[in-house]
Motif scaffolding. Structure first.
Motif, PDB file in Angstrom:
ATOM      1  N   TYR A 119      45.220  54.437  18.487  1.00 51.47           N
ATOM      2  CA  TYR A 119      44.127  54.937  19.317  1.00 51.47           C
ATOM      3  C   TYR A 119      43.010  53.898  19.427  1.00 51.47           C
ATOM      4  N   ASP A 120      42.648  53.300  18.293  1.00 49.03           N
ATOM      5  CA  ASP A 120      41.591  52.296  18.272  1.00 49.03           C
ATOM      6  C   ASP A 120      41.960  51.109  19.152  1.00 49.03           C
ATOM      7  N   SER A 121      43.199  50.694  19.092  1.00 49.52           N
ATOM      8  CA  SER A 121      43.671  49.600  19.941  1.00 49.52           C
ATOM      9  C   SER A 121      43.639  49.997  21.412  1.00 49.52           C
ATOM     10  N   ALA A 122      44.036  51.227  21.710  1.00 51.38           N
ATOM     11  CA  ALA A 122      44.094  51.689  23.107  1.00 51.38           C
ATOM     12  C   ALA A 122      42.706  51.773  23.736  1.00 51.38           C
ATOM     13  N   ILE A 123      41.720  52.255  23.013  1.00 45.94           N
ATOM     14  CA  ILE A 123      40.395  52.416  23.623  1.00 45.94           C
ATOM     15  C   ILE A 123      39.618  51.103  23.693  1.00 45.94           C
ATOM     16  N   ASN A 124      40.042  50.095  22.930  1.00 44.63           N
ATOM     17  CA  ASN A 124      39.327  48.823  22.931  1.00 44.63           C
ATOM     18  C   ASN A 124      40.060  47.716  23.682  1.00 44.63           C
ATOM     19  N   THR A 125      41.138  48.054  24.370  1.00 38.61           N
ATOM     20  CA  THR A 125      41.882  47.073  25.147  1.00 38.61           C
ATOM     21  C   THR A 125      41.485  47.193  26.609  1.00 38.61           C
TER      22      THR A 125
END
Length: 126
Positions: A45-51
């Motif tokens: 999730y963290d990767s998805a929202i910060n990409t």
């Protein structure tokens, strides 16, 4: 009604009183597995929202005509790049150019007259 309990910080907790004291092993194992799954989902999730995906344009792909930047007809303008928005501008420049070429980054918007450059993207850390 609320009750507050205070405990002295220097007071040591007895070793027989652990958070897992009296909890069956199968439940501890299940909790550990659920925590691992939660950590994995959190990382995803963290990767998805910060990409973010950006499109990189090079000045060599454009001509300056009538006060606008017009793409050259013979070239494909730029390429798409997916990056982590938490990284620095220096990391972005490294992703774009892997040698010591001097580059300038600007926010740009495609308008009917051509490509319009907005304020430069700079970092105080670079």
């Amino acid at each position: 009604a609320y009750m507050l309990f205070y405990r002295r910080k220097t007071l040591q907790r007895p070793t027989e009183v652990l958070p897992s004291f009296g909890v069956p092993d199968f439940l501890l194992k299940e909790i550990a597995e659920l925590n691992e799954n939660l950590d994995s989902e959190r990382e995803h999730y963290d990767s998805a929202i910060n990409t973010i995906r950006i499109h990189v344009h090079f000045s060599t792909d454009y001509l300056y005509e009538n006060d606008t930047l017009v793409p050259k007809e013979t070239t494909k303008t730029g390429f798409d790049l997916t990056i982590d928005k938490r990284k620095s501008i220096g990391n972005l420049k490294d992703e774009i150019v892997h040698d010591s070429t001097l580059i300038f980054l600007h926010k740009a918007k495609q308008l009917p007259a051509g490509l319009h450059l907005y304020e430069p993207i700079e970092s105080e850390r670079d």
